[in-house]
Design an enzyme around this catalytic site. Structure first.
Site, PDB file in Angstrom:
ATOM      1  N   GLU A 111       3.648  19.901   0.252  1.00 39.12           N
ATOM      2  CA  GLU A 111       3.763  18.746   1.139  1.00 39.12           C
ATOM      3  C   GLU A 111       3.560  17.446   0.385  1.00 39.12           C
ATOM      4  OE1 GLU A 111       0.003  19.012   3.733  1.00 39.12           O
ATOM      5  OE2 GLU A 111       0.780  21.053   3.700  1.00 39.12           O
ATOM      6  N   LYS A 113       1.772  13.897  -0.518  1.00 33.23           N
ATOM      7  CA  LYS A 113       0.430  13.327  -0.477  1.00 33.23           C
ATOM      8  C   LYS A 113       0.578  11.881  -0.001  1.00 33.23           C
ATOM      9  CE  LYS A 113      -3.843  12.986  -3.067  1.00 33.23           C
ATOM     10  NZ  LYS A 113      -4.219  11.642  -2.638  1.00 33.23           N
ATOM     11  N   ASP A 115      -0.483   8.168   1.053  1.00 29.65           N
ATOM     12  CA  ASP A 115      -1.442   7.246   0.447  1.00 29.65           C
ATOM     13  C   ASP A 115      -1.971   6.257   1.492  1.00 29.65           C
ATOM     14  OD1 ASP A 115      -2.977   6.031  -1.409  1.00 29.65           O
ATOM     15  OD2 ASP A 115      -1.339   4.964  -2.399  1.00 29.65           O
ATOM     16  N   TYR A 225      -3.593  19.008   8.551  1.00 30.56           N
ATOM     17  CA  TYR A 225      -4.636  20.026   8.378  1.00 30.56           C
ATOM     18  C   TYR A 225      -5.267  20.324   9.728  1.00 30.56           C
ATOM     19  CZ  TYR A 225      -8.618  22.270   5.909  1.00 30.56           C
ATOM     20  OH  TYR A 225      -9.550  23.129   5.425  1.00 30.56           O
ATOM     21  N   LYS A 311      -0.379  14.118  -8.824  1.00 27.29           N
ATOM     22  CA  LYS A 311      -0.136  12.680  -8.645  1.00 27.29           C
ATOM     23  C   LYS A 311       1.102  12.252  -9.420  1.00 27.29           C
ATOM     24  CE  LYS A 311      -3.909  10.369  -7.660  1.00 27.29           C
ATOM     25  NZ  LYS A 311      -4.496   9.504  -6.765  1.00 27.29           N
ATOM     26  N   CYS A 406      -6.012 -28.558 -16.614  1.00 28.55           N
ATOM     27  CA  CYS A 406      -5.235 -28.200 -15.421  1.00 28.55           C
ATOM     28  C   CYS A 406      -3.763 -28.563 -15.610  1.00 28.55           C
ATOM     29  CB  CYS A 406      -5.794 -28.921 -14.201  1.00 28.55           C
ATOM     30  SG  CYS A 406      -4.815 -28.611 -12.718  1.00 28.55           S
ATOM     31  N   CYS A 409      -2.898 -31.499 -12.928  1.00 30.12           N
ATOM     32  CA  CYS A 409      -3.480 -32.842 -12.919  1.00 30.12           C
ATOM     33  C   CYS A 409      -4.156 -33.215 -14.232  1.00 30.12           C
ATOM     34  CB  CYS A 409      -4.478 -32.975 -11.767  1.00 30.12           C
ATOM     35  SG  CYS A 409      -6.001 -32.080 -12.075  1.00 30.12           S
ATOM     36  N   CYS A 424     -10.025 -25.762 -11.769  1.00 37.20           N
ATOM     37  CA  CYS A 424      -9.803 -27.189 -11.934  1.00 37.20           C
ATOM     38  C   CYS A 424     -10.807 -27.882 -11.017  1.00 37.20           C
ATOM     39  CB  CYS A 424      -8.375 -27.564 -11.536  1.00 37.20           C
ATOM     40  SG  CYS A 424      -8.200 -29.345 -11.342  1.00 37.20           S
ATOM     41  N   CYS A 430      -6.103 -33.250  -7.350  1.00 33.57           N
ATOM     42  CA  CYS A 430      -5.179 -32.247  -7.870  1.00 33.57           C
ATOM     43  C   CYS A 430      -4.255 -31.772  -6.737  1.00 33.57           C
ATOM     44  CB  CYS A 430      -6.003 -31.104  -8.458  1.00 33.57           C
ATOM     45  SG  CYS A 430      -5.002 -29.795  -9.170  1.00 33.57           S
TER      46      CYS A 430
HETATM   47  S1  IVH Z   1      -5.328  18.207   2.656  1.00 32.88           S
HETATM   48  C1  IVH Z   1      -9.326  20.217   1.868  1.00 32.88           C
HETATM   49  N1  IVH Z   1      -2.912  17.192   2.644  1.00 32.88           N
HETATM   50  O1  IVH Z   1      -5.687  13.188  -0.089  1.00 32.88           O
HETATM   51  C2  IVH Z   1      -8.009  19.591   1.910  1.00 32.88           C
HETATM   52  N2  IVH Z   1      -4.714  15.761   2.025  1.00 32.88           N
HETATM   53  O2  IVH Z   1      -8.123  14.001  -2.167  1.00 32.88           O
HETATM   54  C3  IVH Z   1      -7.982  18.374   2.710  1.00 32.88           C
HETATM   55  N3  IVH Z   1      -4.036  13.451   1.547  1.00 32.88           N
HETATM   56  O3  IVH Z   1      -8.775  12.978   1.478  1.00 32.88           O
HETATM   57  C4  IVH Z   1      -6.884  17.459   2.451  1.00 32.88           C
HETATM   58  N4  IVH Z   1      -1.898  13.723   1.932  1.00 32.88           N
HETATM   59  O4  IVH Z   1      -6.834  11.686   2.495  1.00 32.88           O
HETATM   60  C5  IVH Z   1      -4.212  16.953   2.410  1.00 32.88           C
HETATM   61  N5  IVH Z   1      -0.713  16.432   2.740  1.00 32.88           N
HETATM   62  C6  IVH Z   1      -2.012  16.192   2.519  1.00 32.88           C
HETATM   63  C7  IVH Z   1      -2.495  14.918   2.128  1.00 32.88           C
HETATM   64  C8  IVH Z   1      -3.856  14.754   1.884  1.00 32.88           C
HETATM   65  C9  IVH Z   1      -2.843  12.861   1.596  1.00 32.88           C
HETATM   66  C10 IVH Z   1      -5.282  12.754   1.156  1.00 32.88           C
HETATM   67  C11 IVH Z   1      -6.445  12.967   2.073  1.00 32.88           C
HETATM   68  C12 IVH Z   1      -7.539  13.556   1.238  1.00 32.88           C
HETATM   69  C13 IVH Z   1      -7.074  13.254  -0.157  1.00 32.88           C
HETATM   70  C14 IVH Z   1      -7.448  14.401  -1.068  1.00 32.88           C
END
Ligand code: IVH
Length: 668
Positions: A111, A113, A115, A225, A311, A406, A409, A424, A430
């Protein structure tokens, strides 16, 4: 440097970055740089067990607790994931799983991740009952009221769904790129500090005290989750598909695979494709799909053994540095900016990058004509991360030096103790500082003269019509329209808006004056305590310091501002022009000292007034509102559903708890 010294140095550095990131919401390094430092530290600590420290940055997973919400202890701790940065590390994870499962077949759910910031949602009988931030993983802030405004989070689940009577679902709250860009546009227009990235914007928004503001900002949420004693199936993926049917937003980008090669295909696909998503992602997450197998694999202290994050690399490009220019802001702070040959980076053309301050610039050791590496990570503003060594030739261009005068000025720049920026000091002479102060004065939360944008102010200043904000009140329709018929309508509107600002209440005028460190909240506090600008101008340092929440920096800045003859003259002109320089009769009538000396904690949900209104009432009657209960707390103003952690603490410390009606009677 010995390894022991390096450990101490890294701890200090990481503590500072942690503070920048979690408290100030303005990181100065990328997540990847942070992770690299944290890794170096944890490796060194492993080599030196004698240096163990429970307070080392490696010992905690970070905290975003704040004072304004009830804390809630998570039913199950919210762990984080360990990070990997390359395919070899992903392969190691895959092999560890295979060994841990002793040759059993297994599936991996891949899946995205997301942000943003993680959230835990609790549902009872198909209704949302609670939403809690991650906090320190053990306990977080109860942000239910704010989360209710997020439209993609269901308040009621789909009827007839096979959802369990009670369960928890976790996911990520995000601010979509479009909302983020719109929000920053507005903030720029209002002279408010910009959010560095959508994650900080989402986090600032979710912890905002006004649910109305939260609703306006259009947050989004993806869930990933499901937890509970009874779940629909033994498969994580299947459970998420069920959750989607119940009404949750579950990403389409989820899929189950068996082989390492298929995992790599997923990674490569989304590394490119993520640029087309409406929200920010910073990697992918791999999870063993079977819940039974997850239990077999178990957890380490900080993270599960059945899941890992990969990452994405922040995109980097090499380009040529042509010139460094210096920008002067409203406060006089001077920011160096790199101008480079245009280069394509994460979908946009980049020509300029911030160099932050003199120290950052010196560290890079830049010379004109250097090839530099530019990066755009989670941050919106690109930055130069290093000089591209491969291109350094013996005939390098001249070294880039910070300026001493500056650029606007010519005044000699100064540096204040403990600050990274050069300033400044020519506040009244200014141009960008003069215009900046006027822009702040007219901004929405100050005098709210909404017809005056930065361009108009620029234009008026250039035409010599205004030199300070008091000049605004001397403007005439003829001056503004330049006697041209086409401009007369907008000129009249502007004059009317300026006229209307004479009714803006004193506390906002005080904020509008632009006294250093006197933001909206401080202005309110000072206005309530001193009641008029004359009383405030007469206040001694000691009197100022006696006011709750007013520290030395603010007190000294106020004294300095009023001691300046130019400012005293400005105040006199505003007075003769009819601007509010004292609390109104009504505001005065609503004040009392009934809660003087009392420290009050607010907790729970109320019937008659909102939390914010109660806060204002406490302040109006001379009391002080704080977020956490201590031996100094006079009493707790409690509504329904007071947090269990707070209740326990109050009972332990013997702090009285009073309800809404009793409180209102107290101040009547
Ligand atoms: S699962 C025990 N799935 O990443 C597993 N986390 O460092 C719980 N995050 O704190 C997390 N996308 O904020 C999971 N598809 C995803 C995620 C995800 C982003 C974040 C989440 C978590 C951090 C993990």
């Amino acid at each position: 440097m010995t390894e022991q010294d390096r450990i101490l140095q890294l701890r200090e550095e990481l503590h500072r970055h942690n503070y920048n990131y979690y408290i100030l919401n303005t990181p100065t390094i990328s997540d990847q740089e942070f992770d690299a430092l944290l890794r170096e530290l944890s490796d060194l600590e492993a080599l030196h067990p004698e240096m163990a420290d429970p307070n080392s940055p490696t010992q905690r997973v970070g905290s975003d607790l704040s004072q304004d919400f009830d804390t809630f202890v998570h039913v199950r701790p919210m762990l984080s994931l360990s990070n990997t940065y390359n395919k070899a590390e992903v392969a190691e994870f895959y092999n560890r799983v295979r060994e841990g499962l002793a040759g059993e077949d297994f599936e991996i759910c891949c899946e995205l991740k997301f942000d943003g910031l993680s959230i835990s949602l609790h549902y009872e009988d198909g209704q949302l009952v609670r939403a809690v931030t991650r906090g320190d993983g053990v306990q977080g802030d109860d942000v239910t009221a704010n989360v209710r405004t997020i439209r993609s989070i269901p308040l009621l689940l789909q009827q007839g769904g096979d959802w369990p009577a009670s369960f928890e679902i976790r996911g990520e709250v995000l601010m979509p790129w479009t909302s983020f860009e719109e929000l920053n546009r507005q903030r720029e227009a209002n002279e408010e500090q910009l959010f560095a990235n959508p994650r900080n914007a989402a986090s600032g928004t979710l912890k905002n005290k006004s649910t109305a503001v939260v609703a306006e900002r259009r947050l989004d949420a993806y869930l990933y989750y499901l937890l509970g004693d009874v779940l629909p199936t033994d498969g994580h993926y299947e459970n998420m598909m069920a959750a989607r049917r119940w009404g949750f937003k579950v990403s389409e980008a989820m899929c189950k695979v068996r082989t390492l090669d298929d995992i790599y295909v997923f990674i490569d696909h989304w590394d490119l494709e993520r640029k087309n998503l409406p929200v920010a992602t910073d990697g992918i997450v791999l999870k063993v799909n079977s819940l039974r197998q997850q239990r077999t694999l178990g957890m380490t202290a900080k993270s599960p053994r059945w899941a890992i994050a990969y990452k994405f690399q922040a995109e980097q490009q090499s380009t040529v540095l042509r010139e460094v220019t210096f920008q002067v802001g409203r406060t006089g702070a001077v920011t160096p900016v790199a101008n480079m040959d245009p280069v394509q980076l994460s979908g946009t053309i980049v020509r300029r990058a911030t160099l932050h301050n003199a120290d950052f610039m010196a560290q890079l050791d830049l010379h004109l004509g250097d090839h530099v590496l530019v990066e755009k990570g989670g941050e919106i503003i690109p930055k130069i991360v290093a000089v591209d060594e491969a291109f350094i030739t013996p005939q390098r261009g001249p070294r880039v030096e910070f300026i001493s005068r500056c650029p606007e000025c010519g005044a000699e720049l100064v540096r204040y103790e403990g600050e990274a920026a050069w300033y400044c000091p020519n506040e009244t002479g200014c141009p960008p500082q003069i215009k900046g102060r006027i822009e702040h004065f007219v901004s929405r939360r100050a005098m709210n003269i909404d017809t005056l944008g930065p361009e108009t102010i620029d234009d008026f200043y250039a035409r010599g019509l205004i030199h300070d904000y008091a000049d605004l009140y001397d403007l005439t329709v003829d001056q503004l329209s330049g006697f041209g018929d086409s401009r007369i309508v907008s000129a009249r509107k502007t004059i009317m808006a300026i006229e209307k600002s004479k009714h803006v209440p004193f506390e906002r005028v005080l904020f509008a004056l632009g006294i250093r460190f006197v933001g909206e909240t401080v202005a309110k506090t000072l206005a309530r305590r001193f009641r008029s600008i004359d009383a405030l101008a007469r206040a001694s340092l000691d009197e100022l310091l006696q006011v709750n929440t007013i520290g030395e920096a603010i007190a000294e800045s106020v004294i300095r501002w009023f001691a300046d003859a130019d400012n005293a003259f400005l105040v006199e002109r505003l007075r003769s022009q009819g601007v509010q320089l004292q609390l109104s009769e009504q505001a005065l009538a609503e004040q009392s000292d009934r809660l003087a000396g009392k420290t009050i904690v607010i907790s729970g949900v109320f019937q008659h007034h909102s939390r914010d209104e109660y806060k204002a009432l406490i302040e109006q009657h001379g009391g002080k509102n704080t977020g956490s209960i201590s031996a100094k707390t006079s009493f707790i103003l409690a509504g329904d559903n007071m947090g269990p952690a707070k209740l326990e603490k109050a009972q332990k410390l013997g702090v009285p708890i009073i309800n809404e009606d009793d409180f209102l009677a107290l101040i009547q």
